[in-house]
Scaffold this active site. Structure first.
Site, mmCIF file in Angstrom:
data_model
loop_
_atom_site.group_PDB
_atom_site.id
_atom_site.type_symbol
_atom_site.label_atom_id
_atom_site.label_comp_id
_atom_site.label_asym_id
_atom_site.label_seq_id
_atom_site.Cartn_x
_atom_site.Cartn_y
_atom_site.Cartn_z
ATOM 1 N N GLU A 1 -0.036 -1.265 5.604
ATOM 2 C CA GLU A 1 1.135 -0.774 6.644
ATOM 3 C C GLU A 1 0.793 0.645 6.825
ATOM 4 O O GLU A 1 1.196 1.176 8.039
ATOM 5 C CB GLU A 1 2.668 -1.153 6.046
ATOM 6 C CG GLU A 1 3.712 -0.817 7.064
ATOM 7 C CD GLU A 1 3.944 0.614 7.010
ATOM 8 O OE1 GLU A 1 4.755 1.043 8.009
ATOM 9 O OE2 GLU A 1 3.602 1.382 6.244
ATOM 10 N N ASP B 1 0.763 -1.318 0.044
ATOM 11 C CA ASP B 1 0.013 0.004 0.083
ATOM 12 C C ASP B 1 0.974 1.291 0.057
ATOM 13 O O ASP B 1 2.455 1.271 0.363
ATOM 14 C CB ASP B 1 -1.013 0.021 1.352
ATOM 15 C CG ASP B 1 -0.338 0.117 2.624
ATOM 16 O OD1 ASP B 1 0.736 -0.504 2.582
ATOM 17 O OD2 ASP B 1 -0.666 0.774 3.373
#
Length: 428
Positions: free
Chosen positions: A180, A86
């Site tokens: 994350e 991400d």
């Protein structure tokens, strides 16, 4: 001198950079928080298999897991590496990577007509990229260096080891995870996906040679304030304005213990959100400190301030909720010096000067360390993370692949000849 196939690194990074995998903090109850992360995880799983690894997609955690089998008979404990798919909270729609070959060290036009430039006068670290193949965004999105550069560095290492079977190594596990940036990827990682892995590394940010084995301890404090609403014409002695109480609370916060006045090993409080009306008010404060005792003292300060104001303005006017988000990885890693010394020894053998720093934030490694796998942070070679000025060079991702390969080789070497368990130094 390059270590691996720069064409592979450039092509692979650009391919994954173009994928919009921005995580969504408003959808954190879903795994993952944004659907394109599933697509990328499955694509990475396929690529790991094509490279020659045993690989699978864990649909419960959205991790792509790969295992490169040991090619030696020695009993060497498995080692692991993590990167996340991400990207941060910045525009990630229609990412257009720009390639600047043989970068001349000067100002780079990201969008000349819009007046958007990447300038070494503003970002001096760019000078270290001179002569290399620089990759930037078009100035209207982020690039996704954090942490797609880390992913490509891992892939480069794996392709090298598969292509050079005479390079000996033990079992290697890799994990490419989601979310994350919103603090959920590492929380949801299943240690069963890394069986018997003794130590691991994340690849979060940083220039070549950067290394961190200390992060913040982190807490989120949420304060809800209850007011009493009365018509203002009849308010005397009756109204309790929650906005007024909120301001009194904020006025008593330490004015100098804030991010804009903190650096190095300093901790801080940061008001990240506040809203109010007469009836109620809410304050969100993040608490950060490296030192455990100072961290606990900061939590206690908030508790004491709430108790003090409740005593003055009436019980239960202020309601406090504290949620610990993650702990400093040093709390565990200090008792496992090998995981640090191994990386530092590998840096030196790879010809890279170590630059030990404190990580003023957190990584997936905070949660993975708490799950029993000590996980400090290496680097990914980029710069200016989380915005339009992100950049990376192909050569610096290549350096990462070399370091990761050297760590695997060094782990086997030290298993055979004795581990470097030198007690850790405090670099702060």
């Amino acid at each position: 001198m390059t270590f691996y196939d720069l064409n592979f690194i450039q092509k692979t990074f650009i391919h994954y950079a173009k994928e919009n995998t921005r995580s969504d903090p408003n959808n954190s109850d879903q795994i993952p928080s944004s659907p394109n992360q599933i697509k990328m995880a499955k694509e990475l799983t396929k690529q790991l298999k094509e490279i020659g690894l045993d690989a699978y997609f864990n649909d419960k955690s959205c991790f792509a897991i790969g295992h490169l089998t040991s090619n030696v008979s020695d009993k060497v404990t498995p080692i692991g590496f993590f990167s996340h798919m991400d990207t941060a909270d910045f525009n990630a729609v229609n990412i257009q990577p720009h390639v600047h070959k043989n970068y001349d060290g000067g100002r780079v036009a990201l969008d000349k007509e819009a007046g958007i430039f990447l300038d070494p006068k503003e970002f001096p670290a760019l000078k270290s990229c001179q002569g290399e193949t620089l990759i930037t965004s078009d100035g209207h999105t982020l690039l996704g260096v954090d942490d797609k550069a880390g992913i490509v560095g891992i892939l480069g290492m794996l392709k090298y080891l598969v292509a050079h079977p005479k390079v000996e190594h033990g079992d290697i596990y890799v994990g490419f995870g989601p979310d994350e940036e919103i603090g959920y990827g590492g929380k949801r990682f299943d240690p069963k996906d890394f069986p018997n892995v003794e130590l691991a590394y994340t690849l979060e940010n940083g220039r070549p040679g950067d290394f961190e084995y200390e992060t913040f301890n982190a807490t989120l404090a949420k304060i809800h304030i209850h007011g009493t609403v009365v018509h203002p014409g009849e308010a005397y002695g009756l109204m309790v304005n929650a906005t007024t109480l909120m301001n009194k609370f904020l006025d008593q916060m330490p004015a100098d213990e804030v991010p804009e006045k903190s650096k190095g090993h300093d901790g801080y409080y940061m008001v990240v959100n506040s809203s109010s009306c007469v009836d109620h008010a809410d304050i969100d404060i993040i608490i950060r400190d490296f030192d455990w005792d100072k961290y606990l003292a900061k939590e206690q300060f908030i508790k004491d301030l709430v108790a003090k104001l409740n005593k003055k303005y009436g019980a239960d006017r202020f309601k406090l909720t504290l949620r610990r988000e993650y702990e400093n990885i040093y709390n565990v890693i200090k008792d496992h010096p090998y995981v640090v010394n191994l990386a530092l020894d590998a840096y030196k053998k790879a010809g890279i000067k170590p630059n030990v720093k404190t990580f003023r934030g957190g990584t997936d490694g905070n949660f993975i360390t708490q799950k029993g796998i000590p996980t400090p942070n290496l680097f990914n070679g980029g710069g200016n993370y989380h915005g339009r000025y992100e950049y990376v060079t192909v050569e610096q991702i290549d350096k990462l692949s070399k370091v990761l390969t050297t760590i695997c080789k060094e782990h086997l070497y030290q298993t055979r000849h004795g581990r470097d368990n030198t007690p850790l130094k405090k670099y702060w």
